[in-house]
Design a protein around this motif. Sequence first.
Motif, mmCIF file in Angstrom:
data_model
loop_
_atom_site.group_PDB
_atom_site.id
_atom_site.type_symbol
_atom_site.label_atom_id
_atom_site.label_comp_id
_atom_site.label_asym_id
_atom_site.label_seq_id
_atom_site.Cartn_x
_atom_site.Cartn_y
_atom_site.Cartn_z
ATOM 1 N N LEU A 294 0.816 -1.202 0.000
ATOM 2 C CA LEU A 294 0.000 0.000 0.000
ATOM 3 C C LEU A 294 0.856 1.260 0.000
ATOM 4 N N ILE A 295 0.409 2.224 -0.794
ATOM 5 C CA ILE A 295 1.026 3.549 -0.813
ATOM 6 C C ILE A 295 -0.093 4.552 -0.527
ATOM 7 N N PRO A 296 -0.404 4.821 0.736
ATOM 8 C CA PRO A 296 -1.481 5.754 1.064
ATOM 9 C C PRO A 296 -0.972 7.191 1.141
ATOM 10 N N THR A 297 -1.687 8.115 0.513
ATOM 11 C CA THR A 297 -1.358 9.534 0.627
ATOM 12 C C THR A 297 -2.645 10.321 0.848
ATOM 13 N N ASP A 298 -2.484 11.475 1.441
ATOM 14 C CA ASP A 298 -3.624 12.380 1.603
ATOM 15 C C ASP A 298 -3.162 13.780 1.216
ATOM 16 N N GLU A 299 -3.068 14.677 2.152
ATOM 17 C CA GLU A 299 -2.652 16.030 1.812
ATOM 18 C C GLU A 299 -1.153 16.136 1.543
ATOM 19 N N ASP A 300 -0.393 15.069 1.809
ATOM 20 C CA ASP A 300 1.042 15.091 1.539
ATOM 21 C C ASP A 300 1.352 15.066 0.048
ATOM 22 N N VAL A 301 0.404 14.670 -0.767
ATOM 23 C CA VAL A 301 0.538 14.785 -2.223
ATOM 24 C C VAL A 301 -0.641 15.597 -2.733
ATOM 25 N N ASP A 302 -0.358 16.721 -3.361
ATOM 26 C CA ASP A 302 -1.394 17.610 -3.867
ATOM 27 C C ASP A 302 -1.872 17.104 -5.225
ATOM 28 N N VAL A 303 -3.047 16.484 -5.255
ATOM 29 C CA VAL A 303 -3.529 15.906 -6.512
ATOM 30 C C VAL A 303 -3.831 16.970 -7.565
ATOM 31 N N THR A 304 -3.972 18.222 -7.146
ATOM 32 C CA THR A 304 -4.251 19.292 -8.119
ATOM 33 C C THR A 304 -2.984 19.758 -8.827
ATOM 34 N N ASN A 305 -1.833 19.258 -8.391
ATOM 35 C CA ASN A 305 -0.549 19.635 -8.982
ATOM 36 C C ASN A 305 0.006 18.469 -9.796
ATOM 37 N N LEU A 306 0.004 18.612 -11.114
ATOM 38 C CA LEU A 306 0.404 17.515 -11.991
ATOM 39 C C LEU A 306 1.840 17.082 -11.740
ATOM 40 N N ASP B 7 3.558 17.182 -8.941
ATOM 41 C CA ASP B 7 3.617 16.398 -7.701
ATOM 42 C C ASP B 7 3.075 14.991 -7.916
ATOM 43 N N VAL B 8 1.954 14.912 -8.607
ATOM 44 C CA VAL B 8 1.322 13.612 -8.867
ATOM 45 C C VAL B 8 2.236 12.736 -9.720
ATOM 46 N N GLN B 9 2.786 13.310 -10.786
ATOM 47 C CA GLN B 9 3.638 12.538 -11.678
ATOM 48 C C GLN B 9 4.914 12.078 -10.984
ATOM 49 N N ALA B 10 5.487 12.964 -10.132
ATOM 50 C CA ALA B 10 6.706 12.610 -9.408
ATOM 51 C C ALA B 10 6.460 11.436 -8.467
ATOM 52 N N HIS B 11 5.306 11.446 -7.787
ATOM 53 C CA HIS B 11 4.981 10.360 -6.862
ATOM 54 C C HIS B 11 4.743 9.061 -7.628
ATOM 55 N N ALA B 12 4.064 9.163 -8.755
ATOM 56 C CA ALA B 12 3.809 7.972 -9.571
ATOM 57 C C ALA B 12 5.112 7.403 -10.129
ATOM 58 N N ASP B 13 6.014 8.269 -10.573
ATOM 59 C CA ASP B 13 7.296 7.817 -11.124
ATOM 60 C C ASP B 13 8.171 7.178 -10.052
ATOM 61 N N LEU B 14 8.074 7.698 -8.823
ATOM 62 C CA LEU B 14 8.905 7.183 -7.732
ATOM 63 C C LEU B 14 8.455 5.797 -7.287
ATOM 64 N N TYR B 15 7.138 5.604 -7.110
ATOM 65 C CA TYR B 15 6.639 4.358 -6.536
ATOM 66 C C TYR B 15 6.115 3.356 -7.569
ATOM 67 N N ARG B 16 5.813 3.819 -8.774
ATOM 68 C CA ARG B 16 5.373 2.943 -9.870
ATOM 69 C C ARG B 16 4.257 1.980 -9.446
ATOM 70 N N PRO B 17 3.137 2.487 -8.919
ATOM 71 C CA PRO B 17 2.045 1.596 -8.506
ATOM 72 C C PRO B 17 1.404 0.900 -9.709
ATOM 73 N N ASN C 40 -5.109 14.668 -13.425
ATOM 74 C CA ASN C 40 -3.684 14.470 -13.158
ATOM 75 C C ASN C 40 -3.363 13.014 -12.842
ATOM 76 N N LEU C 41 -4.223 12.379 -12.062
ATOM 77 C CA LEU C 41 -4.004 10.975 -11.728
ATOM 78 C C LEU C 41 -4.188 10.075 -12.945
ATOM 79 N N ALA C 42 -5.111 10.435 -13.828
ATOM 80 C CA ALA C 42 -5.307 9.666 -15.058
ATOM 81 C C ALA C 42 -4.087 9.786 -15.966
#
Length: 281
Positions: A31-43, A45-55, A87-89
């Motif tokens: 599990l990779i749970p995030t809440d306000e620590d990743v701002d989903v409105t910021n592409l 930030d979202v892309q960096a988190h996705a690239d780092l953890y590769r879910p 952004n998540l899509a």
Amino acid sequence: MSKGSIWITGADGKLGSVLKSTLKNNVDYRLIPTDEDVDVTNLEDVQAHADLYRPNIIINCAALSDAHYCEENKAKAYAVNAIGARNLAIASRKINAKIIHISTDDVFTGTSDHVWNEFDQPSPTTVYGKSKLAGEQFVRELNPKHLIIRSSWVYGKGHNNFFSYVVDLAKKGEVFEMPIDEISSPTNSKTLSKFIVSMLDSSEYGIYHASCEGTCSRFEFAQEILDVMGYDKNLVKPSKGDGSSTVLDNLMMEIMGSYTMPHWKDDMNDYVERMKAKGVF
């Protein structure tokens, strides 16, 4: 052997927190749970988190769901509910991940007695409903590996939901009013999370409705809560509301024979029994 990892956004919210609990002992996924620590409105930030953890799977529970707040804060509602989903899509498509996007019955007009299935055309009238529909459209357009799940009147863990609101009033012995003309299907967050988990490894994509069976008014829902919790049902009085009716038909479940949701009364009784066993009530 692990199947990979699941990123849950909005993981501290009503549904996200229950999904975390439901999946915590699942050895198949990390599990990779995030809440306000990743701002989903910021592409970025979202892309960096996705690239780092590769879910392998992203479950988007991040949302602004307070309808009144959304009406008064349109830009913020669209930023979270529409741009966040976009952004998540985008990020999920880039890493070839499946996205499970949580939506709502509010994408429908809510002004008729029609029972809405997945093939009906949405026509929201509120900022909340419009922003959630915009989020759905982004997800559909930007990642073919998508599953959009709509539910209704979700309640459960925490205090920001209808069930806890009614109980809090009952504890104070307050008499209150609830509309008899607002109709839908109460659905416990744990029950919804179980359906979501059942679809993790499915090759099914598209839109699924996932609401409990049966319908009731806000007034009837409040009465049932008071009754099952041992309070006087006469604390709630009937009133007139906005006449909204957003009853979802779980037609895709029926077509595919993939799942069956419980009746909302049985579901609520199970929820209360679980909470009492844990000492919550």
